[in-house]
Design an enzyme around this catalytic site. Structure first.
Site, PDB file in Angstrom:
ATOM      1  N   ARG A 624     -14.682 -34.879  -0.159  1.00  0.00           N
ATOM      2  CA  ARG A 624     -15.692 -34.444  -1.393  1.00  0.00           C
ATOM      3  C   ARG A 624     -16.201 -35.228  -2.156  1.00  0.00           C
ATOM      4  NH1 ARG A 624     -17.065 -29.053  -0.956  1.00  0.00           N
ATOM      5  NH2 ARG A 624     -15.385 -27.611   0.685  1.00  0.00           N
ATOM      6  N   ILE A 625     -17.331 -35.645  -2.886  1.00  0.00           N
ATOM      7  CA  ILE A 625     -18.133 -36.052  -4.093  1.00  0.00           C
ATOM      8  C   ILE A 625     -17.944 -34.746  -5.035  1.00  0.00           C
ATOM      9  CG2 ILE A 625     -19.172 -37.444  -4.841  1.00  0.00           C
ATOM     10  CD1 ILE A 625     -17.366 -38.571  -3.030  1.00  0.00           C
ATOM     11  N   LYS A 629     -23.325 -38.745  -9.580  1.00  0.00           N
ATOM     12  CA  LYS A 629     -23.320 -39.744 -10.708  1.00  0.00           C
ATOM     13  C   LYS A 629     -22.679 -40.061 -11.276  1.00  0.00           C
ATOM     14  CE  LYS A 629     -26.102 -38.506 -13.365  1.00  0.00           C
ATOM     15  NZ  LYS A 629     -28.069 -38.127 -14.817  1.00  0.00           N
ATOM     16  N   THR A 630     -21.054 -39.176 -11.470  1.00  0.00           N
ATOM     17  CA  THR A 630     -20.505 -39.672 -12.538  1.00  0.00           C
ATOM     18  C   THR A 630     -18.788 -40.393 -11.193  1.00  0.00           C
ATOM     19  OG1 THR A 630     -18.655 -38.028 -11.733  1.00  0.00           O
ATOM     20  CG2 THR A 630     -19.347 -38.146 -13.662  1.00  0.00           C
ATOM     21  N   GLN A 634     -17.477 -44.749 -11.411  1.00  0.00           N
ATOM     22  CA  GLN A 634     -16.057 -44.991 -10.715  1.00  0.00           C
ATOM     23  C   GLN A 634     -16.508 -45.993 -10.267  1.00  0.00           C
ATOM     24  OE1 GLN A 634     -14.049 -44.004 -12.868  1.00  0.00           O
ATOM     25  NE2 GLN A 634     -12.779 -42.542 -11.799  1.00  0.00           N
ATOM     26  N   GLY A 698      -9.135 -39.519  -3.658  1.00  0.00           N
ATOM     27  CA  GLY A 698      -9.383 -40.217  -4.998  1.00  0.00           C
ATOM     28  C   GLY A 698     -10.086 -40.620  -4.790  1.00  0.00           C
ATOM     29  N   GLY A 700     -11.067 -43.535  -8.618  1.00  0.00           N
ATOM     30  CA  GLY A 700     -11.110 -44.692  -9.364  1.00  0.00           C
ATOM     31  C   GLY A 700     -10.598 -45.362  -9.562  1.00  0.00           C
ATOM     32  N   GLU A 701     -10.521 -45.800  -7.989  1.00  0.00           N
ATOM     33  CA  GLU A 701      -9.504 -47.555  -7.832  1.00  0.00           C
ATOM     34  C   GLU A 701      -9.336 -47.620  -6.338  1.00  0.00           C
ATOM     35  OE1 GLU A 701      -5.054 -46.887  -9.896  1.00  0.00           O
ATOM     36  OE2 GLU A 701      -5.502 -45.438  -8.680  1.00  0.00           O
TER      37      GLU A 701
END
Ligand code: FES
Ligand code: FES
Lengths: 740, 176
Positions: A624-625, A629-630, A634, A698, A700-701
């Site tokens: 799930r996003i 936008k954020t 990322q 996750g 971010g990476e």
């Protein structure tokens, strides 16, 4: 004392309340809630808190990479007007920053010097200017010792470290035989250099004592373990230490563990009886925090004539300080990305006198997937199979190393959607065969994968009689969007407009959170907020005389049957609850990872070899996003790290003493505006029940994983030159360019 | 010594070695301007001096007693944002926010330079004033963003630049 609603992820969540809520704010691309403060210069970062009688500290560094300190000559410094004292504590200072998540102090003691730039003293003055001048006048006298400064030529000294995030060594089947029997193979060496996270906010701590209690305003990512590390370093109980980090100006791994400025400031503040602020200079950030290790990687692929992999080998040598277990886990994704029965994945460490190596954005995948995804490109060429198709052929049914199922995996769908959006079919297939004026044009693809992790995390949520919610946890927002997505989760769960939720982060006085690292922040801290809200929903249902199932919360009202009541009327003086998520058997029973696909176009100057990235399509599936936008930001941020990795970023060590030579932002080249094109970023719809109650993984990476490889594959397509030594600077291309 | 910052007067006696950046952050409480490198390499400290963008870490405070200094705090407030500040929020032109005040001040200065017809390294000719994305990227390349909000920053700036251009055109048409 509030109730605690705990969940250990021992089984998949059957359903998520979020599948039924109707506020419709979660997932939406809303603006960052703290955005107006940040753009107006009103968000307060750690260096910006004011204190009475604040003194300024400036670290003094060891000038050599190995040896022992004989004396610290401080008379000249002490004579500088404004200098209060020059303080050193050979046993009390920490040798290097701590790794993320550790609960104890890092290696203590600085009399023995292990790397150039090791902080060995601190000058404290009434002003920054005086402290800086004093530091320049301190002489650190050392007796030289023996040191080892690089991997080159010392590969056979590499030793097997203790297991880390993954086993140091793992072996299955017979890779050598698979290589010998294969229809096509790749067997080559890749190198990647040391790198630095280079967050734009330098490391900083302001230490203030009140009796035997210490408060640090510090630029850190994981406050509850930072607090444990700091307490241990100073011989305090955890409860005596408070760390505050309301806003953190980027971290990317470099602020996971406490760094030397923190302990030095605390010791100085104690001795002087005054608060001490110590901001690292940019040069100190490079020398005395943490780098990503350089790597030497041997990558072997064996395949049958249809392109099915029969063997994968990924053997990596990294470097680190004596006594440090951390190794860059370059083979992390190699364990599960592709099928193949015969597998060997190893990591060994060469000991060096250089700045600590530790986590930088996507430790493992960020550099390991360069070699793996370049090798897949080479194999596709050897087999004359489209590289997208080759990856599709090697989709494993389940985790090929552990023989456990994937919780969810949409790599093939990401590749398909990306290929269609990018126009992959229309590309030129002959390396060096497409030219536009002075520029050779090439296209490349790479897969992206990043393991999904869950960490223990707690949060407290309360609802006030005014019908507002307050979220409190010591989670940090390092640019990741925590303030916003935690607010969205609470708003969605409690049926409140986002404006009615206040999120308070970055303070160890709040319940301990997972912190920002390893792409686990949103899933872990978000789950704790979810669980707290679940408990609040039950309380609200009870006071509304409704079943929790039959309760609808929307726009600040509770609705059941034909009744609709403002939320604030159901909470009396106010209600609160805590949520606590714990990792459980799901971490072992299924393989959890986020996936994606990168497609890019590069232009390589036909004469100079200059590379420009011109076009990018990235498709990602990460459960799930939580905020489109954020999440998109990322992914872009990660991809741009990949651009730097592919083309410009290289922390150079002096081979005579291990020193970081290019220790500033003029010489260590991070991408700038002109290096980055617009990007087409897409998300696939996915829910992962094994991950956490949010069903989110996750992100971010994920963007960085594989990104640099896509660029280098595109460079090959543009020029016909394979470069296996990162970064691909033009000197490595120019000799091989097609005749002009 | 006397300084004029965001139209306000300040009487401070800074060290002669104090940079304009440290004057702002350490002496007058305007911490919106950020320090990323202290060496003119990152742009986080960008402010406007008499309307032109400069790296405030590379200049001494005492040199600016007669100047008008504008910082991020002087452009707008959280409740009353400058159009560029608002566009940065809408387009997510930042993540950690640490480079952001510098990016925004730099963009204000840059748009003014472009409006005056100053060319850049990528300008096709000396009188082609079109502010393309490539022009924006080139002109903003002194402002690093490690979170890499670059594409969103370009969108935010272009939106404001286009709006300003439309307004100018409307104004010119009205005048005609
Ligand atoms: S702080 Fe001035 S340019 Fe970096
Ligand atoms: S927003 Fe973090 S450096 Fe630009």
């Amino acid at each position: 004392m509030s109730d605690v609603n705990s969940l250990t992820m021992d089984r998949p969540v059957e359903d998520s309340i979020l599948n039924h809520t109707v506020q419709d704010v979660l997932g939406k691309p809303i603006d960052r809630v703290e955005g107006p403060l940040k753009v107006a210069g009103k968000a307060t970062y750690s260096a910006e808190f004011g204190f009475d009688r604040l003194a300024h500290g400036f670290l003094v560094r060891a000038p050599q990479g190995a040896g022992r300190i004989e004396a610290i000559e401080a008379d000249a410094a002490k004579a500088v007007p404004g200098v209060i004292d020059v303080i050193h504590d050979f046993d009390g200072f920490i040798r290097n920053a701590q790794q993320g998540g550790e609960t104890e102090a890092p290696t203590m003691g600085v009399r023995e010097v292990h790397y150039v730039g090791q902080p060995v003293a601190i000058v404290v003055a009434e002003s920054f200017e005086a402290a800086r001048e004093g530091a320049a006048l301190v002489t650190v006298r050392m007796s030289a010792g023996d040191g080892d400064f690089g991997i080159e030529g010392r590969e056979d000294e590499a030793e097997k470290p203790a297991d880390g995030m993954i086993p140091a060594h793992s072996d299955a089947g017979d890779l050598d035989k698979a290589m010998a029997d294969a229809a096509a193979t790749v067997d080559a060496f890749w190198t990647t250099p040391s790198q630095n996270s280079a967050a734009i906010e330098p490391h900083v701590s302001i230490a203030e004592w009140q009796g035997d209690r210490l408060t640090v305003h510090g630029a850190y990512q994981m406050l509850s373990s930072d607090r444990q590390q700091l307490a241990d370093a100073l011989g305090l109980e955890e409860e005596q230490v408070r760390i505050v980090a309301r806003y953190v100006g980027g971290g990317f791994g470099s602020k996971l563990g406490i760094a030397p400025e923190c302990v030095a400031a605390a010791i100085a503040a104690k001795q002087l009886g005054r608060p001490v602020k110590t901001v690292m200079t940019r040069q100190q950030v490079f020398e005395a925090t943490v780098r990503r290790s350089d790597t030497h990687q041997r990558l072997r692929l064996a395949a049958d004539g249809d392109g099915r992999l029969t063997g994968i080998g990924h053997e990596t040598i990294v470097s680190n300080l004596e006594g440090e277990d951390f190794f860059e886990p370059a083979g992390l994704a190699t364990h599960f990305l592709y099928a193949g029965a015969n597998r060997r994945v190893t990591h060994d460490i060469v000991r060096v006198n250089r700045t600590l190596s530790g986590s930088m954005r996507a430790p493992g995948e960020a550099v390991g997937m360069l070699a793996l995804e370049n090798a897949m490109d080479e194999l596709a060429e050897a087999l004359d199979i489209d590289p997208v198709e080759l990856r599709r052929i090697n989709e494993p049914e389940q985790d090929p190393s552990k023989d456990i199922p994937f919780s969810s995996r949409k790599l093939a769908e990401c590749l398909d959607e990306g290929a269609a959006a990018f126009g992959w079919e229309q590309r030129n297939r002959t390396p060096g065969g497409l030219r536009d004026g002075d520029w050779l044009v090439g296209h490349g693809v790479a897969a992206s994968a990043r393991s999904n992790l869950l960490q223990p995390s707690r949060a407290r949520v309360s609802v006030t009689p005014e019908g507002r919610a307050i979220v409190e946890t010591d989670m940090t927002d390092i640019g990741t969007g925590s303030y916003t997505i935690l607010g969205q989760i609470a708003a969605e769960m409690l049926g409140l407009p986002i404006e009615a939720v206040e999120v308070r982060l970055g303070d160890t006085d709040f319940p301990p959170a997972a912190g920002s690292g390893g792409s686990w922040g949103a899933g872990s801290s978000g789950s704790s907020v979810y669980l707290a809200c679940e408990a609040l929903r039950a309380k609200i249902a009870a006071s509304f005389d409704a079943e929790a199932d039959g309760l609808t919360l929307k726009d600040g009202h509770a609705i059941a049957g034909n009744r609709r009541v403002p939320l604030g009327e159901l909470v009396g003086e106010g209600i609160e609850a805590e949520g606590a998520i714990e990792p459980g058997e799901m971490a072992e029973k299924v393989n959890q990872a986020s996936y994606g696909a990168h497609f890019c176009e590069v232009h390589v100057h036909a004469v100079t070899g200059e590379v420009r990235v011109k076009r990018w399509t990235g498709v990602f599936a990460a459960g799930r996003i939580l905020n489109e936008k954020t999440a998109r930001s990322q992914c872009i941020g990660g991809i741009v790290f990949g651009i730097g990795t592919a083309l410009t970023e290289e922390l150079v060590h002096d081979e005579r003493d291990g020193k970081c030579v290019n220790r500033d932002l003029a010489e260590y080249h991070v991408p700038v505006h002109a290096d980055v094109p617009h990007m087409d970023i897409r998300f696939l719809v996915e829910r992962d029940a094994a991950a956490n109650p949010l069903m989110a993984k996750g992100i971010g990476e994920l963007g960085i994983s594989g990104a640099g490889a896509a660029i280098v594959n595109a460079i090959y397509n543009a020029t016909g030159v394979r470069v296996r030594s990162y970064p691909v600077t033009l000197d490595k291309l120019i000799d091989g360019l097609p005749p002009v | 010594m006397h300084f004029t910052i965001n139209g306000q007067s300040f009487d401070v006696e800074p060290d002669i070695r104090t940079s304009l950046l440290d004057l702002l952050r350490e002496h007058v409480g305007l911490t919106g301007t950020k320090k990323g490198c202290d060496h003119g390499q990152c742009g986080a400290c960008t402010v406007l001096v008499n309307g032109r963008r400069i790296n405030s870490c590379l200049t001494l405070a005492v040199m600016h007693q007669d100047d008008e200094v504008t910082t991020i705090e002087g452009l707008g407030t959280p409740d009353d944002l400058h159009p560029l500040q608002a566009a940065f929020v809408r387009h997510d032109g930042f993540q950690c926010g640490y480079c952001t005040p510098g990016q925004i001040c730099s963009a204000v200065g840059m748009l003014d330079e472009a409006a005056k017809g100053w060319p850049s390294h990528v300008s096709e000719s000396l009188d082609d004033g079109a502010l393309t994305d490539e022009e924006i990227r080139e002109r903003m390349s002194g402002n690093l963003c490690r979170c890499s909000a670059y594409p969103n920053i370009v969108d935010a700036i272009r939106e404001v630049a286009d709006g300003a251009r439309d307004e100018r055109r409307v104004g010119e048409e009205a005048a005609a």
